[in-house]
Design a protein around this motif. Sequence first.
Motif, PDB file in Angstrom:
ATOM      1  N   PHE A  43       0.821  -1.216   0.000  1.00  0.00           N
ATOM      2  CA  PHE A  43       0.000   0.000   0.000  1.00  0.00           C
ATOM      3  C   PHE A  43       0.853   1.264   0.000  1.00  0.00           C
ATOM      4  O   PHE A  43       0.464   2.281  -0.572  1.00  0.00           O
ATOM      5  CB  PHE A  43      -0.941   0.031   1.209  1.00  0.00           C
ATOM      6  CG  PHE A  43      -1.999  -1.045   1.210  1.00  0.00           C
ATOM      7  CD1 PHE A  43      -2.442  -1.644   0.040  1.00  0.00           C
ATOM      8  CD2 PHE A  43      -2.566  -1.461   2.403  1.00  0.00           C
ATOM      9  CE1 PHE A  43      -3.419  -2.639   0.058  1.00  0.00           C
ATOM     10  CE2 PHE A  43      -3.549  -2.444   2.440  1.00  0.00           C
ATOM     11  CZ  PHE A  43      -3.978  -3.033   1.260  1.00  0.00           C
ATOM     12  N   GLU A  44       2.004   1.209   0.635  1.00  0.00           N
ATOM     13  CA  GLU A  44       2.897   2.371   0.713  1.00  0.00           C
ATOM     14  C   GLU A  44       3.431   2.779  -0.654  1.00  0.00           C
ATOM     15  O   GLU A  44       3.642   3.965  -0.900  1.00  0.00           O
ATOM     16  CB  GLU A  44       4.091   2.081   1.635  1.00  0.00           C
ATOM     17  CG  GLU A  44       3.777   2.005   3.100  1.00  0.00           C
ATOM     18  CD  GLU A  44       3.437   3.337   3.740  1.00  0.00           C
ATOM     19  OE1 GLU A  44       3.911   4.387   3.252  1.00  0.00           O
ATOM     20  OE2 GLU A  44       2.683   3.321   4.720  1.00  0.00           O
ATOM     21  N   THR A  45       3.674   1.812  -1.516  1.00  0.00           N
ATOM     22  CA  THR A  45       4.390   2.103  -2.759  1.00  0.00           C
ATOM     23  C   THR A  45       3.580   1.855  -4.029  1.00  0.00           C
ATOM     24  O   THR A  45       4.047   2.164  -5.118  1.00  0.00           O
ATOM     25  CB  THR A  45       5.661   1.241  -2.838  1.00  0.00           C
ATOM     26  OG1 THR A  45       5.284  -0.143  -2.809  1.00  0.00           O
ATOM     27  CG2 THR A  45       6.607   1.538  -1.682  1.00  0.00           C
ATOM     28  N   ILE A  46       2.391   1.325  -3.891  1.00  0.00           N
ATOM     29  CA  ILE A  46       1.624   0.903  -5.059  1.00  0.00           C
ATOM     30  C   ILE A  46       1.173   2.087  -5.916  1.00  0.00           C
ATOM     31  O   ILE A  46       0.849   3.152  -5.396  1.00  0.00           O
ATOM     32  CB  ILE A  46       0.407   0.060  -4.609  1.00  0.00           C
ATOM     33  CG1 ILE A  46      -0.175  -0.729  -5.763  1.00  0.00           C
ATOM     34  CG2 ILE A  46      -0.652   0.934  -3.949  1.00  0.00           C
ATOM     35  CD1 ILE A  46      -1.174  -1.785  -5.323  1.00  0.00           C
ATOM     36  N   ASP A  47       1.202   1.866  -7.226  1.00  0.00           N
ATOM     37  CA  ASP A  47       0.641   2.848  -8.152  1.00  0.00           C
ATOM     38  C   ASP A  47      -0.879   2.720  -8.102  1.00  0.00           C
ATOM     39  O   ASP A  47      -1.417   1.613  -8.007  1.00  0.00           O
ATOM     40  CB  ASP A  47       1.134   2.586  -9.580  1.00  0.00           C
ATOM     41  CG  ASP A  47       2.624   2.836  -9.735  1.00  0.00           C
ATOM     42  OD1 ASP A  47       3.148   3.725  -9.035  1.00  0.00           O
ATOM     43  OD2 ASP A  47       3.260   2.146 -10.548  1.00  0.00           O
ATOM     44  N   ARG A  48      -1.547   3.835  -8.186  1.00  0.00           N
ATOM     45  CA  ARG A  48      -2.998   3.875  -8.134  1.00  0.00           C
ATOM     46  C   ARG A  48      -3.553   4.381  -9.450  1.00  0.00           C
ATOM     47  O   ARG A  48      -2.869   5.128 -10.113  1.00  0.00           O
ATOM     48  CB  ARG A  48      -3.442   4.767  -6.972  1.00  0.00           C
ATOM     49  CG  ARG A  48      -3.157   4.123  -5.625  1.00  0.00           C
ATOM     50  CD  ARG A  48      -3.275   5.146  -4.490  1.00  0.00           C
ATOM     51  NE  ARG A  48      -3.138   4.517  -3.197  1.00  0.00           N
ATOM     52  CZ  ARG A  48      -1.990   4.109  -2.665  1.00  0.00           C
ATOM     53  NH1 ARG A  48      -0.869   4.247  -3.318  1.00  0.00           N
ATOM     54  NH2 ARG A  48      -1.966   3.572  -1.467  1.00  0.00           N
ATOM     55  N   PRO A  49      -4.762   4.017  -9.808  1.00  0.00           N
ATOM     56  CA  PRO A  49      -5.668   3.102  -9.111  1.00  0.00           C
ATOM     57  C   PRO A  49      -5.207   1.655  -9.254  1.00  0.00           C
ATOM     58  O   PRO A  49      -4.481   1.303 -10.178  1.00  0.00           O
ATOM     59  CB  PRO A  49      -7.009   3.312  -9.799  1.00  0.00           C
ATOM     60  CG  PRO A  49      -6.686   3.865 -11.139  1.00  0.00           C
ATOM     61  CD  PRO A  49      -5.374   4.582 -11.016  1.00  0.00           C
ATOM     62  N   PHE A  50      -5.662   0.829  -8.300  1.00  0.00           N
ATOM     63  CA  PHE A  50      -5.272  -0.580  -8.319  1.00  0.00           C
ATOM     64  C   PHE A  50      -6.470  -1.461  -8.010  1.00  0.00           C
ATOM     65  O   PHE A  50      -7.498  -0.995  -7.545  1.00  0.00           O
ATOM     66  CB  PHE A  50      -4.118  -0.852  -7.355  1.00  0.00           C
ATOM     67  CG  PHE A  50      -4.467  -0.743  -5.893  1.00  0.00           C
ATOM     68  CD1 PHE A  50      -4.848  -1.861  -5.159  1.00  0.00           C
ATOM     69  CD2 PHE A  50      -4.395   0.478  -5.237  1.00  0.00           C
ATOM     70  CE1 PHE A  50      -5.156  -1.768  -3.820  1.00  0.00           C
ATOM     71  CE2 PHE A  50      -4.703   0.584  -3.887  1.00  0.00           C
ATOM     72  CZ  PHE A  50      -5.080  -0.538  -3.176  1.00  0.00           C
ATOM     73  N   LEU A  51      -6.298  -2.740  -8.301  1.00  0.00           N
ATOM     74  CA  LEU A  51      -7.315  -3.750  -8.045  1.00  0.00           C
ATOM     75  C   LEU A  51      -6.727  -4.801  -7.120  1.00  0.00           C
ATOM     76  O   LEU A  51      -5.588  -5.231  -7.325  1.00  0.00           O
ATOM     77  CB  LEU A  51      -7.731  -4.423  -9.365  1.00  0.00           C
ATOM     78  CG  LEU A  51      -8.612  -5.665  -9.226  1.00  0.00           C
ATOM     79  CD1 LEU A  51     -10.042  -5.251  -8.921  1.00  0.00           C
ATOM     80  CD2 LEU A  51      -8.550  -6.514 -10.477  1.00  0.00           C
ATOM     81  N   MET A  52      -7.485  -5.179  -6.102  1.00  0.00           N
ATOM     82  CA  MET A  52      -7.136  -6.323  -5.247  1.00  0.00           C
ATOM     83  C   MET A  52      -8.138  -7.419  -5.555  1.00  0.00           C
ATOM     84  O   MET A  52      -9.332  -7.135  -5.665  1.00  0.00           O
ATOM     85  CB  MET A  52      -7.294  -5.963  -3.762  1.00  0.00           C
ATOM     86  CG  MET A  52      -6.122  -5.330  -3.137  1.00  0.00           C
ATOM     87  SD  MET A  52      -6.311  -5.184  -1.338  1.00  0.00           S
ATOM     88  CE  MET A  52      -7.591  -3.957  -1.213  1.00  0.00           C
ATOM     89  N   HIS A  53      -7.678  -8.651  -5.629  1.00  0.00           N
ATOM     90  CA  HIS A  53      -8.628  -9.732  -5.871  1.00  0.00           C
ATOM     91  C   HIS A  53      -8.189 -11.006  -5.165  1.00  0.00           C
ATOM     92  O   HIS A  53      -7.025 -11.204  -4.816  1.00  0.00           O
ATOM     93  CB  HIS A  53      -8.805  -9.994  -7.367  1.00  0.00           C
ATOM     94  CG  HIS A  53      -7.697 -10.773  -7.985  1.00  0.00           C
ATOM     95  ND1 HIS A  53      -7.583 -12.137  -7.874  1.00  0.00           N
ATOM     96  CD2 HIS A  53      -6.633 -10.372  -8.713  1.00  0.00           C
ATOM     97  CE1 HIS A  53      -6.508 -12.552  -8.516  1.00  0.00           C
ATOM     98  NE2 HIS A  53      -5.900 -11.495  -9.029  1.00  0.00           N
ATOM     99  N   CYS A  54      -9.180 -11.872  -4.976  1.00  0.00           N
ATOM    100  CA  CYS A  54      -8.929 -13.234  -4.512  1.00  0.00           C
ATOM    101  C   CYS A  54      -9.680 -14.148  -5.478  1.00  0.00           C
ATOM    102  O   CYS A  54      -9.865 -13.791  -6.641  1.00  0.00           O
ATOM    103  CB  CYS A  54      -9.361 -13.410  -3.057  1.00  0.00           C
ATOM    104  SG  CYS A  54     -11.104 -13.079  -2.733  1.00  0.00           S
ATOM    105  N   LYS A  55     -10.132 -15.280  -5.020  1.00  0.00           N
ATOM    106  CA  LYS A  55     -10.853 -16.189  -5.913  1.00  0.00           C
ATOM    107  C   LYS A  55     -12.287 -15.712  -6.154  1.00  0.00           C
ATOM    108  O   LYS A  55     -12.727 -15.576  -7.279  1.00  0.00           O
ATOM    109  CB  LYS A  55     -10.857 -17.599  -5.324  1.00  0.00           C
ATOM    110  CG  LYS A  55     -11.575 -18.620  -6.170  1.00  0.00           C
ATOM    111  CD  LYS A  55     -11.545 -19.976  -5.502  1.00  0.00           C
ATOM    112  CE  LYS A  55     -12.528 -20.919  -6.163  1.00  0.00           C
ATOM    113  NZ  LYS A  55     -12.725 -22.119  -5.354  1.00  0.00           N
ATOM    114  N   SER A  56     -13.017 -15.454  -5.047  1.00  0.00           N
ATOM    115  CA  SER A  56     -14.432 -15.102  -5.192  1.00  0.00           C
ATOM    116  C   SER A  56     -14.733 -13.630  -4.922  1.00  0.00           C
ATOM    117  O   SER A  56     -15.838 -13.173  -5.199  1.00  0.00           O
ATOM    118  CB  SER A  56     -15.276 -15.963  -4.247  1.00  0.00           C
ATOM    119  OG  SER A  56     -14.986 -15.619  -2.902  1.00  0.00           O
TER     120      SER A  56
END
Length: 172
Positions: free
Chosen positions: A72-85
């Motif tokens: 979260f500190e270094t991520i470029d935005r916008p971003f997507l987080m995902h899991c399986k469902s």
Amino acid sequence: WRSNQPSPRQIKKLVRDTRITTIVNLRGKSTWGSYRLEKQICDKLGIKMLDCRLYSRKPPTVAEVERLFAIFETIDRPFLMHCKSGADRAGLGSALYMLWEKRLPAEAVRQLSWTYLHMKHAKTGMLDEFVETYAKAHAESGISFNTWLHHIYDKRAMMNNFEASHIANWIV
């Protein structure tokens, strides 16, 4: 953004519609076909793909939370987080993002809800237990999430005290 496992076509559409620049895969690196297809399309589109494994039926370790916070500190935005469902690990990831942003714990708790098809009474409710235990400690003392995580949080005790419903587990 949060979602379930996106297909290559969905990733193309997300890039076009939301301009995401990064995907955080909460399933972790794997040899599954879905992982390989996702990695391939991300490479093709110039999307940064980060792997950070969380679990749907046990609370995170301090190291797992720290790894996600470092992202979260270094991520470029916008971003997507995902899991399986998109219900459990994506809910926990979203809750942790809110806590990282210093938002109210009550907001974080809502990321693990039936709205996202998350079932609190199954083994996946362990994630609720994690976020709600912090929310209760914060309400009682005003303790920060980082202080609670590093000095109060007891993953083993939390796992030992949690009981899931057999019927809810069967449904999940």
